[in-house]
Scaffold this active site. Structure first.
Site, short mmCIF file in Angstrom:
data_model
loop_
_atom_site.label_atom_id
_atom_site.label_comp_id
_atom_site.label_asym_id
_atom_site.label_seq_id
_atom_site.Cartn_x
_atom_site.Cartn_y
_atom_site.Cartn_z
N PRO A 24 0.83 -1.21 0.00
CA PRO A 24 0.00 0.00 0.00
C PRO A 24 0.86 1.25 0.00
CG PRO A 24 -0.11 -1.13 2.12
CD PRO A 24 0.62 -2.04 1.20
N CYS A 26 0.54 5.53 -0.51
CA CYS A 26 -0.32 6.70 -0.65
C CYS A 26 -0.06 7.41 -1.97
CB CYS A 26 -0.10 7.67 0.51
SG CYS A 26 -0.69 7.02 2.08
N TYR A 183 1.31 5.39 13.04
CA TYR A 183 -0.08 5.81 12.96
C TYR A 183 -0.84 5.32 14.19
CZ TYR A 183 1.42 7.16 8.32
OH TYR A 183 2.10 7.75 7.28
N ARG A 231 -0.54 -5.08 9.44
CA ARG A 231 0.82 -4.54 9.25
C ARG A 231 1.30 -3.96 10.57
NH1 ARG A 231 3.34 -0.90 4.37
NH2 ARG A 231 3.95 -3.00 3.71
N ARG A 325 8.31 0.99 -3.47
CA ARG A 325 8.89 1.88 -4.48
C ARG A 325 9.29 1.14 -5.75
NH1 ARG A 325 9.87 4.11 0.39
NH2 ARG A 325 9.73 6.37 0.59
#
Length: 361
Positions: A24, A26, A183, A231, A325
């Protein structure tokens, strides 16, 4: 010898055609949480490109849970329609669509990377952030986050539950709960962020409580025959923070709850972290969790070569390889790596004429 990277893996009712997962990432390209054609083409291209599983970027379970105003969201039934279009396309291309459900906590309300990735105030499209404790992520932030009270914690749990329902209705086949990278759920796990003195702070059992409650809530709406991932940041890379031993202990509990895969990343909780970045620097976390907790794991972080991914699987260090990436650099990663490893895969018929000939061994 048959390629491990291109071997099948069954997790509950789904069978992945290979071990390549698009991590995932963003895109900072949504408005009011709504997906658009950028997300359809971005995610769809990677399905065409041969990945077995595509996990959509951190998708906020509430408006205040977004990292930025430009993040995807799943706090409204109105968000579902475009997601259905995305999931249907991915499935059509013989890949599986996954979604990462997230709440950014104190790291919310920031601008996109190309806009400086700075904290936004309420007067510039930002909002009041929340956290386990009223501690700023960065000292130069104008306001600290609001410490969640009992009602606020209940809302977080309810938001994740409803997000899981919408994910099911939108056609996703894998849900991943985001409890990493500093987070909100990771903030509760880490003693560096969580200074609470109630049942959600202090001891290991208290710090993991919210994640377990969120997992239970998600399970109430997520089909029992579809995979559930979590995760985690395996370590905070900072003294006194969350560590690998706690990650193993947590993973054992999550496995007992019915979680299928632990996606092993690291860091993100505090700015003073010291990360020894090098190729495959997080693989040891996936290996330790897999061996000591007895659960499937995903390895991620500076894994950029087909042979490198193959070696991780051959050594039994992980079951899935997440590419972030490298997948941005090459949407056709599955096809590229199949060519490198001489794996026999089915190319999209529209691309078949470009398929390279097998190399002479």
């Amino acid at each position: 010898m048959e390629s491990q990277l291109f071997s099948l893996l069954q997790i509950k009712s789904i069978i992945l055609k290979n071990r390549i997962v698009v991590s995932p990432m963003c895109q900072y390209s949504a408005k009011d949480g709504f997906a658009n054609n950028w997300h359809l083409v971005h995610l769809g291209a990677r399905a065409i490109g041969g990945a077995g599983l595509i996990i959509q970027e951190a998708t906020a379970v509430s408006p205040e849970g977004r990292i930025s105003p430009d993040d995807l969201g799943i706090w409204s039934d109105e968000h579902i329609e475009k997601y259905r279009e995305i999931t249907e396309f991915i499935l059509q291309e013989n890949s599986f669509p996954g979604i990462q459900l997230a709440h950014a906590g104190r790291k919310a309300s920031t601008s996109a990377p190309w806009q400086g990735h700075r904290k936004l105030t309420v007067t510039e499209e930002g909002w009041q952030t929340v956290a386990p404790s009223s501690i700023k992520f960065s000292e130069d932030e104008a306001e600290p986050p609001l410490e969640l009270d009992a009602q606020g914690i209940k809302k977080v749990i309810d938001d994740f539950r409803e997000a899981a329902r919408r994910s099911r209705e939108a056609g996703y086949k894998v849900v991943e709960i985001h409890a990493a990278h500093g987070y909100l759920l990771h903030q509760f796990l880490s003693p560096l962020c969580n200074k609470r003195t109630d049942e959600y702070g202090g001891s290991f059992e208290n710090r993991i409580r919210l994640l377990l409650e969120v997992t239970e809530a998600v399970k109430q709406e997520w089909p029992s025959d579809l995979p559930l991932f979590v995760r985690i940041s395996g370590t905070d890379w900072a003294e006194g923070g969350w560590n690998v031993e706690e990650s193993v202990k947590l993973s054992k509990i999550l496995k007992e709850m019915g979680v299928d895969v632990i996606d092993c990343s690291s860091g993100g909780a505090v700015l003073h972290q010291q990360i020894p970045v090098e190729p495959g620097y997080q693989v040891f976390i996936a290996e330790q969790v897999k061996k000591e907790a007895g659960i499937h794991t995903g390895a991620v972080g500076l894994i950029t070569e087909a042979e490198q991914a193959e070696e991780i699987l051959e050594k039994g260090q992980a079951d899935l390889i997440f590419f972030a990436r490298e997948s941005l650099r090459d949407p056709n990663l599955g096809l590229t790596f199949a060519t490198r490893l001489d794996a026999d895969v089915i190319w999209p018929k529209q691309y078949e004429r470009a398929k390279p000939r097998k190399r002479n061994k």
